[in-house]
Design an enzyme around this catalytic site. Structure first.
Site, short mmCIF file in Angstrom:
data_model
loop_
_atom_site.label_atom_id
_atom_site.label_comp_id
_atom_site.label_asym_id
_atom_site.label_seq_id
_atom_site.Cartn_x
_atom_site.Cartn_y
_atom_site.Cartn_z
N SER A 40 -36.92 -40.29 -9.12
CA SER A 40 -37.26 -41.41 -8.02
C SER A 40 -36.72 -42.56 -8.82
O SER A 40 -36.94 -43.15 -9.62
CB SER A 40 -38.45 -41.46 -8.18
OG SER A 40 -39.16 -40.15 -7.52
N HIS A 73 -35.14 -40.75 -2.32
CA HIS A 73 -34.57 -39.63 -2.89
C HIS A 73 -33.43 -39.30 -1.94
O HIS A 73 -33.37 -37.98 -1.78
CB HIS A 73 -35.63 -38.41 -3.10
CG HIS A 73 -36.66 -38.54 -3.90
ND1 HIS A 73 -37.05 -37.82 -5.21
CD2 HIS A 73 -37.87 -39.36 -3.59
CE1 HIS A 73 -38.21 -38.35 -5.49
NE2 HIS A 73 -38.51 -39.15 -4.79
N HIS A 97 -38.46 -30.94 -4.30
CA HIS A 97 -39.41 -30.84 -4.81
C HIS A 97 -40.30 -29.75 -4.13
O HIS A 97 -40.30 -29.32 -3.09
CB HIS A 97 -40.36 -32.08 -4.64
CG HIS A 97 -39.77 -33.35 -5.50
ND1 HIS A 97 -38.91 -34.15 -4.71
CD2 HIS A 97 -40.02 -34.01 -6.61
CE1 HIS A 97 -38.43 -35.32 -5.60
NE2 HIS A 97 -39.14 -35.00 -6.86
N TYR A 99 -43.39 -29.67 -3.61
CA TYR A 99 -44.41 -30.26 -2.81
C TYR A 99 -43.83 -30.24 -1.28
O TYR A 99 -44.71 -30.59 -0.28
CB TYR A 99 -44.91 -31.58 -3.18
CG TYR A 99 -44.26 -32.65 -3.32
CD1 TYR A 99 -43.68 -33.33 -2.38
CD2 TYR A 99 -43.82 -33.12 -4.67
CE1 TYR A 99 -42.79 -34.69 -2.62
CE2 TYR A 99 -43.25 -34.27 -4.60
CZ TYR A 99 -42.44 -34.84 -3.50
OH TYR A 99 -41.47 -36.15 -3.73
N GLU A 100 -42.34 -30.51 -1.47
CA GLU A 100 -42.07 -30.69 -0.01
C GLU A 100 -42.00 -29.20 1.05
O GLU A 100 -41.65 -29.25 2.18
CB GLU A 100 -40.44 -31.04 -0.02
CG GLU A 100 -40.25 -32.26 -0.53
CD GLU A 100 -38.91 -32.75 -1.05
OE1 GLU A 100 -38.09 -32.93 0.07
OE2 GLU A 100 -38.33 -32.68 -1.99
N ALA A 127 -39.63 -39.84 -12.91
CA ALA A 127 -40.74 -41.04 -12.81
C ALA A 127 -42.17 -40.10 -13.20
O ALA A 127 -42.28 -39.02 -12.42
CB ALA A 127 -40.96 -41.85 -11.50
N MET A 233 -44.38 -34.58 -10.75
CA MET A 233 -44.06 -33.41 -9.83
C MET A 233 -42.81 -32.80 -9.77
O MET A 233 -42.51 -32.26 -8.68
CB MET A 233 -44.47 -34.05 -8.37
CG MET A 233 -45.75 -34.60 -8.24
SD MET A 233 -46.15 -35.46 -6.99
CE MET A 233 -47.47 -36.62 -7.08
N SER A 234 -42.18 -32.73 -10.84
CA SER A 234 -40.57 -32.19 -11.01
C SER A 234 -40.24 -31.73 -12.22
O SER A 234 -41.09 -31.46 -13.04
CB SER A 234 -39.68 -33.49 -10.48
OG SER A 234 -39.55 -34.34 -11.51
N ASN A 257 -46.62 -45.61 -13.82
CA ASN A 257 -47.93 -46.00 -13.55
C ASN A 257 -48.94 -45.39 -14.68
O ASN A 257 -48.72 -44.40 -15.28
CB ASN A 257 -48.48 -45.62 -12.29
CG ASN A 257 -48.41 -43.99 -11.98
OD1 ASN A 257 -47.09 -43.53 -11.85
ND2 ASN A 257 -49.27 -43.27 -12.18
N HIS A 291 -46.99 -44.71 -4.33
CA HIS A 291 -45.38 -44.75 -4.04
C HIS A 291 -44.55 -46.06 -4.18
O HIS A 291 -43.65 -45.71 -5.02
CB HIS A 291 -45.15 -43.77 -3.00
CG HIS A 291 -43.92 -43.09 -3.09
ND1 HIS A 291 -43.27 -42.50 -4.18
CD2 HIS A 291 -42.69 -43.16 -2.19
CE1 HIS A 291 -41.99 -41.76 -3.99
NE2 HIS A 291 -41.69 -42.66 -2.57
N1 HPA Z 1 -48.62 -38.47 -11.08
C1 HPA Z 1 -47.90 -37.41 -10.41
N2 HPA Z 1 -46.64 -37.68 -10.34
C2 HPA Z 1 -46.34 -39.03 -10.56
C3 HPA Z 1 -47.32 -40.12 -10.73
C4 HPA Z 1 -48.43 -39.59 -11.23
O1 HPA Z 1 -49.37 -40.45 -11.45
N3 HPA Z 1 -46.42 -41.23 -11.20
C5 HPA Z 1 -45.12 -40.71 -10.97
N4 HPA Z 1 -44.98 -39.58 -10.32
#
Ligand code: HPA
Length: 319
Positions: A40, A73, A97, A99-100, A127, A233-234, A257, A291
């Protein structure tokens, strides 16, 4: 009636894609030993590739490749030369991903193709949310281990008949993250003087979760208790499949974050009883992942991460 022929397996499909790339990519770029997966907001590495010669194609043109659906992406494959040593590299900008809705086999398909293209080292970036309270937004984390949460629950990328052409049935993962490459990263960090900036380089454990929702507070505390430093998530499916086939891996997370570790506020908490709706919304939004924030932090810190990857590549090219 004769039985219908079995559909082509993953080895056959990956071979088909690798054959297509070998017949399409210019000869001088066709045999990179290093692949880089850009997560990302981290596709900027593509701009640091020498302008000529370069070959770039959207994933939609590559047979059997998954189509990425996430904003930020855009999927493309780039073959080019990087750094003063003009090291040939294969850049995967954007990834599929779990989740997609893609199956694990598709999430890791590009990694199989890398193997068949002769890739020996894969650098993966992503990320991630910081779980370690010591980490700040914008810090870079060199991964040295992972927790494969979906994998432990049965969504494992190597589940199913083993594909012997790639690797063994029970691959060890106790040293998945190449130590020698990590040593190079620390040296490159010193050399570039990036430690003088506010940003810090850590080593830590990545927890892979399926998403797409961000974690609850309780889930963040659980992952932290399990020993994770960052969550995302990757990456882990690609790492597992890369290691299965003997590719060396190096992986970086950019902390975009901070995960919220404090417990939820109770409904009978005195401090909130006289808050207006707006005050309550502000109170609850503290630390909530979104996001946009993830993409913004990515943009700011991406340059240092790119410089770091480039320096490691230059050292690899010179080695
Ligand atoms: N959680 C999961 N995936 C992420 C996060 C998060 O806080 N930040 C960036 N990708």
């Amino acid at each position: 009636m004769a039985a219908a022929p079995a559909p082509p397996g993953v080895y056959q499909r990956a071979s088909e894609t690798a054959d297509y790339l070998r017949s399409t990519v210019p000869a001088e770029l066709r045999s990179p030993k290093v692949a880089i997966v850009c997560g990302s907001g981290l596709g900027g590495l593509a701009d640091t590739i020498h302008a000529e010669p370069v070959f770039s194609t959207p994933y939609s043109n590559v047979p059997n490749f998954p189509q990425s659906t996430v904003v930020g992406h855009a999927g493309k494959l780039i073959f080019g030369l990087i750094g003063p040593a003009k090291l040939p590299v294969m850049l995967l900008v954007g990834r599929a991903h779990f989740y997609e809705g893609h199956e694990m086999e598709l999430v890791t398909f590009a990694t199989r193709v890398c193997k068949l293209m002769g890739i020996e080292t894969m650098i993966v970036t992503n990320a991630a949310g910081g779980l370690n309270p010591d980490y700040e937004v914008g810090d870079i984390v060199l991964l040295n281990d992972h927790l494969n949460m979906p994998g432990l629950m049965g969504f494992h990328p190597l589940r199913g008949p083993n594909v012997d052409e790639f690797g063994v049935r029970f691959p060890p993962l106790s040293d998945a993250y190449d130590l020698e490459l990590r040593q190079r990263v620390h040296k490159a960090w010193q050399k570039l003087g990036l430690g003088q900036a506010k940003r810090r380089l850590h080593e830590g454990v990545y927890a892979f979760v399926s998403g797409p929702s961000y974690e609850t507070r309780a889930e963040c505390r659980m992952l932290r208790t399990f020993g994770a430093d960052v969550v995302g998530m990757s990456t882990v499916p690609e790492i597992v499949v890369a290691r299965h086939s003997g590719i060396r891996v190096l992986a970086f997370s950019l902390v975009t974050n901070k995960a919220v570790l404090e417990a939820s506020t109770r409904g009978d908490e005195a401090a909130i009883q006289n808050m207006s709706k707006q005050e309550l919304d502000e109170y609850l939004s503290k630390g909530k992942a979104n996001h946009e924030e993830v993409l913004e932090a990515g943009r700011e810190a991406a340059k240092d991460m790119q410089a770091l990857v480039k320096q490691v590549l230059s050292d690899l090219g010179a080695a």
